[in-house]
Each structure stands twice: as structure tokens, then as C-alpha cells.
Design a protein around this motif. Structure first.
Motif, PDB file in Angstrom:
ATOM      1  N   VAL A 194      -1.541  50.067 -83.498  1.00 56.30           N
ATOM      2  CA  VAL A 194      -2.033  50.171 -82.128  1.00 56.30           C
ATOM      3  C   VAL A 194      -2.714  51.520 -81.954  1.00 56.30           C
ATOM      4  O   VAL A 194      -2.385  52.489 -82.630  1.00 56.30           O
ATOM      5  CB  VAL A 194      -0.909  50.023 -81.069  1.00 56.30           C
ATOM      6  N   GLY A 195      -3.671  51.560 -81.042  1.00 55.09           N
ATOM      7  CA  GLY A 195      -4.351  52.817 -80.767  1.00 55.09           C
ATOM      8  C   GLY A 195      -5.671  52.586 -80.070  1.00 55.09           C
ATOM      9  O   GLY A 195      -5.840  51.638 -79.311  1.00 55.09           O
ATOM     10  N   ILE A 196      -6.620  53.466 -80.388  1.00 54.52           N
ATOM     11  CA  ILE A 196      -7.931  53.475 -79.735  1.00 54.52           C
ATOM     12  C   ILE A 196      -9.033  53.352 -80.782  1.00 54.52           C
ATOM     13  O   ILE A 196      -8.980  53.979 -81.830  1.00 54.52           O
ATOM     14  CB  ILE A 196      -8.129  54.799 -78.944  1.00 54.52           C
ATOM     15  N   GLN A 197     -10.027  52.546 -80.450  1.00 58.61           N
ATOM     16  CA  GLN A 197     -11.235  52.432 -81.261  1.00 58.61           C
ATOM     17  C   GLN A 197     -12.375  53.053 -80.462  1.00 58.61           C
ATOM     18  O   GLN A 197     -12.540  52.753 -79.277  1.00 58.61           O
ATOM     19  CB  GLN A 197     -11.546  50.959 -81.536  1.00 58.61           C
ATOM     20  N   LYS A 198     -13.140  53.919 -81.119  1.00 60.58           N
ATOM     21  CA  LYS A 198     -14.301  54.538 -80.472  1.00 60.58           C
ATOM     22  C   LYS A 198     -15.568  54.018 -81.131  1.00 60.58           C
ATOM     23  O   LYS A 198     -15.704  54.065 -82.362  1.00 60.58           O
ATOM     24  CB  LYS A 198     -14.234  56.061 -80.588  1.00 60.58           C
ATOM     25  N   GLN A 199     -16.496  53.510 -80.316  1.00 61.15           N
ATOM     26  CA  GLN A 199     -17.791  53.068 -80.810  1.00 61.15           C
ATOM     27  C   GLN A 199     -18.682  54.304 -80.909  1.00 61.15           C
ATOM     28  O   GLN A 199     -18.947  54.958 -79.896  1.00 61.15           O
ATOM     29  CB  GLN A 199     -18.412  52.024 -79.880  1.00 61.15           C
ATOM     30  N   LEU A 200     -19.129  54.619 -82.110  1.00 61.73           N
ATOM     31  CA  LEU A 200     -19.858  55.863 -82.325  1.00 61.73           C
ATOM     32  C   LEU A 200     -21.232  55.862 -81.665  1.00 61.73           C
ATOM     33  O   LEU A 200     -21.701  56.910 -81.223  1.00 61.73           O
ATOM     34  CB  LEU A 200     -19.970  56.155 -83.819  1.00 61.73           C
ATOM     35  N   GLY A 201     -21.870  54.700 -81.554  1.00 60.09           N
ATOM     36  CA  GLY A 201     -23.194  54.637 -80.942  1.00 60.09           C
ATOM     37  C   GLY A 201     -23.172  54.916 -79.454  1.00 60.09           C
ATOM     38  O   GLY A 201     -23.956  55.713 -78.944  1.00 60.09           O
TER      39      GLY A 201
END
Length: 143
Positions: A100-107
Motif C-alpha cells: 500500500v502507498g502512493i503512486q506519483k505520475q511523473l508527467g
């Protein structure tokens, strides 16, 4: 040949489980560091990744390329829970994890909640437990 007793067999299995857990924790560390080389270094030469919504990646070069592509698009900040490790033989084991956690979209810089359940098939190669097969899917509800 040494006589195998229940207690030394349990000690053997516990040592193998601890070693597999260390490999899985190393995988998590490479994952959150967006380290494609580090992630793929934990795979067998014929390793396979089966990720939700992607084609199956077969072989170390395909696996490495897939991690490189992923890390060019997203970064992850996740924690792993190792739910189960089963040593099936001196050569094979499997592990079941959740993350579990956070996903960051780099664009875009946008973030989203990340949640997965994972299955690892581990293979002992030259004394080291490596990821032979890896499959995961999201535990987040569909949008």
C-alpha cells in the motif's frame, strides 16, 4: 551425510524464509528508489513479470526494460507486508505479499492511492533466492 531431525529441518526452513524475506525487502527498496537495475538484479535469468494491464515480460532483459518504462512514468512510495512465505523445496519457494502507498505520475505530478496483492515464485540460484515469477494486481476498487 548428517542426520536430519525435525529441529534442524525447522532451523533450515526458518533460515530460508528469513533470506527470502530479505530479498523481498530489497526488492521493495529498489522499487521505491525507482531502480530498474536493482529490481531486475533480483530476478533469475528467465524471470517473468505478469503485471495487471501489461503483457507478460519474459527473460531478464524484458523485465529490466519493463521496470525502466514503469519508472519513466511513475514513482512509488509503498510499504510491503509479507503475508506468507512457503519453502517448497531446496530450490523453490513462494511468497504472498500486499503493498500500500502512493503512486506519483511523473508527467502530471498527480498522485493516487496504490494497493496491490502480489505473488512471488522464488528460485534458489547459486545459493541466492531470486524472483523467478512475479504477478500482481490492484486491490483498489475500480474507478
Amino acid at each position: 551425510m548428517a542426520h536430519l531431525t525435525c529441529s534442524n529441518f525447522r532451523a533450515f526452513v526458518n533460515t530460508e524464509v528469513d533470506t527470502i524475506k530479505a530479498t523481498l525487502n530489497s526488492y521493495r527498496d529498489h522499487l521505491v528508489a525507482s531502480d530498474a537495475e536493482g529490481c531486475s538484479s533480483l530476478y533469475t535469468e528467465d524471470g517473468v513479470t505478469m503485471a495487471q494491464n501489461f503483457t507478460t515480460q519474459v527473460g531478464i532483459e524484458a523485465v529490466k526494460k519493463w521496470y525502466g518504462l514503469c519508472f519513466s512514468l511513475i514513482s512509488l512510495d509503498v510499504t510491503f507486508s509479507i503475508e506468507e512465505v512457503v519453502v517448497a523445496s531446496g530450490e523453490y519457494a513462494f511468497a504472498r505479499t500486499t503493498s500500500v502507498g502512493i503512486q506519483k505520475q511523473l508527467g502530471s505530478g498527480g498522485t493516487s492511492s496504490e494497493g496491490n496483492q502480489e505473488l512471488f515464485v522464488m528460485k534458489k540460484v547459486k545459493g541466492e533466492w531470486k524472483i523467478a515469477r512475479y504477478c500482481f494486481c490492484s486491490t483498489n476498487p475500480p474507478k
